[in-house]
Design a protein around this motif. Structure first.
Motif, short mmCIF file in Angstrom:
data_model
loop_
_atom_site.label_atom_id
_atom_site.label_comp_id
_atom_site.label_asym_id
_atom_site.label_seq_id
_atom_site.Cartn_x
_atom_site.Cartn_y
_atom_site.Cartn_z
N UNK A 1 0.72 -1.16 -0.02
CA UNK A 1 0.06 0.09 -0.04
C UNK A 1 0.98 1.13 -0.06
N UNK A 2 1.98 1.38 0.82
CA UNK A 2 3.00 2.38 0.79
C UNK A 2 3.59 2.50 -0.65
N UNK A 3 3.88 1.51 -1.06
CA UNK A 3 4.43 1.45 -2.58
C UNK A 3 3.32 2.10 -3.58
N UNK A 4 2.19 1.40 -3.33
CA UNK A 4 1.01 1.84 -4.36
C UNK A 4 0.87 3.53 -4.14
N UNK A 5 0.63 3.92 -3.03
CA UNK A 5 0.19 5.38 -2.80
C UNK A 5 1.40 6.22 -3.39
N UNK A 6 2.56 5.86 -2.62
CA UNK A 6 3.83 6.80 -3.15
C UNK A 6 4.14 6.86 -4.61
N UNK A 7 3.87 5.32 -5.36
CA UNK A 7 3.80 5.76 -6.67
C UNK A 7 3.25 6.39 -7.40
N UNK A 8 1.85 6.38 -7.03
CA UNK A 8 0.81 6.96 -7.56
C UNK A 8 1.08 8.41 -7.40
N UNK A 9 1.46 9.19 -6.11
CA UNK A 9 1.76 10.47 -5.96
C UNK A 9 3.14 10.94 -6.62
N UNK B 1 -7.28 6.68 -4.15
CA UNK B 1 -6.09 6.72 -3.32
C UNK B 1 -6.21 6.95 -1.83
N UNK B 2 -7.31 7.83 -1.28
CA UNK B 2 -7.58 8.19 0.00
C UNK B 2 -8.42 7.03 0.68
N UNK B 3 -8.75 6.34 -0.11
CA UNK B 3 -9.37 4.83 0.41
C UNK B 3 -8.25 4.10 0.90
N UNK B 4 -7.26 3.95 -0.02
CA UNK B 4 -6.27 2.96 0.13
C UNK B 4 -5.27 3.54 1.25
N UNK B 5 -5.19 4.71 1.60
CA UNK B 5 -4.48 5.42 2.74
C UNK B 5 -5.32 5.05 3.94
N UNK B 6 -6.61 5.10 3.84
CA UNK B 6 -7.35 4.72 5.07
C UNK B 6 -7.26 3.24 5.37
N UNK C 1 -4.73 1.35 4.83
CA UNK C 1 -3.29 1.10 5.51
C UNK C 1 -3.38 1.63 6.91
N UNK C 2 -3.82 2.55 7.06
CA UNK C 2 -4.00 3.00 8.57
C UNK C 2 -4.94 2.18 9.44
N UNK C 3 -5.74 1.80 8.78
CA UNK C 3 -6.82 0.99 9.55
C UNK C 3 -6.06 -0.58 9.98
N UNK C 4 -5.25 -1.10 8.97
CA UNK C 4 -4.50 -2.39 9.13
C UNK C 4 -3.40 -1.96 10.37
N UNK C 5 -2.84 -0.82 10.47
CA UNK C 5 -1.77 -0.82 11.44
C UNK C 5 -2.58 -0.57 12.72
N UNK C 6 -3.70 0.15 12.58
CA UNK C 6 -4.54 0.24 13.90
C UNK C 6 -4.87 -0.93 14.53
N UNK C 7 -5.37 -2.21 13.68
CA UNK C 7 -5.93 -3.19 14.29
C UNK C 7 -4.92 -4.21 14.64
N UNK C 8 -3.76 -4.19 14.14
CA UNK C 8 -2.48 -5.07 14.18
C UNK C 8 -1.94 -4.83 15.57
N UNK C 9 -1.45 -6.15 16.03
CA UNK C 9 -0.94 -6.03 17.67
C UNK C 9 0.52 -5.91 17.36
#
Length: 108
Positions: free
Chosen positions: A67-75, A93-98, A100-108
């Protein structure tokens, strides 16, 4: 600390994609330098992903890295290669960023 490795791995994914785009635009020795940058960036990106997955779940780590690669590459495409910044591209792109943040938030 492994989240830091993962973020930098994603950034190097953007770098290797950018190197591929630049190599396509050039020829001769300059093209080979861009391909060398691609190989170095790819190697660093993969090593950082490997390091991050030693403690992070592979599914989460891979999705965030990609996701970081995809967002960064599009930008980079929009800012450096004059690709269109249409409303739908920005929405997705905004949906993708959301996501990524969501996955980080729910990961232990």
């Amino acid at each position: 600390m492994n989240w830091v490795f993962l973020i930098f791995g994603g950034i190097f994914e953007v770098v290797f994609a950018t190197c591929l785009a630049k190599a396509k635009e050039t020829s001769g020795q300059e093209m080979y330098l861009w391909y060398a940058g691609f190989l170095v960036s790819l190697t660093i990106s993969m090593l950082l992903l490997i390091k991050a997955t030693q403690t992070l779940p592979i599914g989460t780590a891979y999705a965030v890295w990609t996701g970081i690669g995809a967002v960064g590459t599009v930008l980079v495409g929009i800012l450096a290669f004059n690709e269109p910044a249409t409303l739908w591209r920005i929405i997705f792109l905004t949906t993708l960023i959301g996501s990524i943040v969501g996955l980080k938030a729910v990961s232990h």
